[in-house]
Design a protein around this motif. Structure first.
Motif, mmCIF file in Angstrom:
data_model
loop_
_atom_site.group_PDB
_atom_site.id
_atom_site.type_symbol
_atom_site.label_atom_id
_atom_site.label_comp_id
_atom_site.label_asym_id
_atom_site.label_seq_id
_atom_site.Cartn_x
_atom_site.Cartn_y
_atom_site.Cartn_z
ATOM 1 N N GLN A 19 -14.913 -15.941 -21.507
ATOM 2 C CA GLN A 19 -14.077 -15.337 -20.426
ATOM 3 C C GLN A 19 -12.601 -15.383 -20.688
ATOM 4 O O GLN A 19 -11.777 -14.382 -20.125
ATOM 5 N N LYS A 21 -11.136 -14.573 -23.397
ATOM 6 C CA LYS A 21 -10.863 -13.289 -24.236
ATOM 7 C C LYS A 21 -10.911 -12.052 -23.328
ATOM 8 O O LYS A 21 -10.019 -11.195 -23.390
ATOM 9 N N LEU A 22 -11.961 -11.958 -22.334
ATOM 10 C CA LEU A 22 -11.924 -11.074 -21.463
ATOM 11 C C LEU A 22 -10.883 -10.890 -20.656
ATOM 12 O O LEU A 22 -10.512 -9.816 -20.027
ATOM 13 N N ALA A 23 -10.490 -11.958 -20.084
ATOM 14 C CA ALA A 23 -9.320 -11.935 -19.170
ATOM 15 C C ALA A 23 -7.862 -11.554 -19.904
ATOM 16 O O ALA A 23 -7.268 -10.674 -19.300
ATOM 17 N N LYS A 24 -7.839 -11.962 -21.137
ATOM 18 C CA LYS A 24 -6.878 -11.567 -21.845
ATOM 19 C C LYS A 24 -6.744 -10.284 -22.085
ATOM 20 O O LYS A 24 -5.801 -9.427 -22.004
ATOM 21 N N ASP A 25 -7.662 -9.598 -22.474
ATOM 22 C CA ASP A 25 -7.867 -8.304 -22.856
ATOM 23 C C ASP A 25 -7.569 -7.112 -21.655
ATOM 24 O O ASP A 25 -7.113 -6.029 -21.738
ATOM 25 N N SER A 26 -8.286 -7.656 -20.197
ATOM 26 C CA SER A 26 -8.213 -6.751 -19.256
ATOM 27 C C SER A 26 -6.653 -7.252 -18.442
ATOM 28 O O SER A 26 -6.335 -6.373 -17.580
ATOM 29 N N GLY A 27 -5.927 -8.182 -18.752
ATOM 30 C CA GLY A 27 -4.590 -8.324 -18.423
ATOM 31 C C GLY A 27 -4.617 -9.278 -17.081
ATOM 32 O O GLY A 27 -3.696 -9.349 -16.356
ATOM 33 N N LYS A 28 -5.618 -9.651 -16.760
ATOM 34 C CA LYS A 28 -5.783 -10.524 -15.508
ATOM 35 C C LYS A 28 -6.147 -11.948 -15.841
ATOM 36 O O LYS A 28 -7.197 -12.633 -15.814
#
Length: 64
Positions: A19, A21-28
């Motif tokens: 979660q 890593k996904l949040a970091k990548d999406s910018g949110k």
């Protein structure tokens, strides 16, 4: 008992890392949202694993 606790912690950690890593990548990036979804998915996975283990135990004990 210790193995069960280690597996539960490992599941939580893996979900949290994904979660995060996904949040970091999406910018949110919102830590509260990450923790909420991590707890939700962890509880769901614990329930599913519990049902699977209960089914295996039921099958092995009923065959005797």
């Amino acid at each position: 008992m210790v193995y069960i606790l280690l597996i539960m912690i490992l599941i939580f950690a893996v979900i949290f890392i994904l979660q995060y890593k996904l949040a970091k990548d999406s910018g949110k990036f919102d830590i509260k949202s990450i923790l909420e979804t991590t707890v939700l998915w962890s509880v769901i996975s614990y329930i599913i694993l519990g049902i699977i283990i209960l089914g295996i135990v039921f099958l092995t004990t009923s065959s005797d």
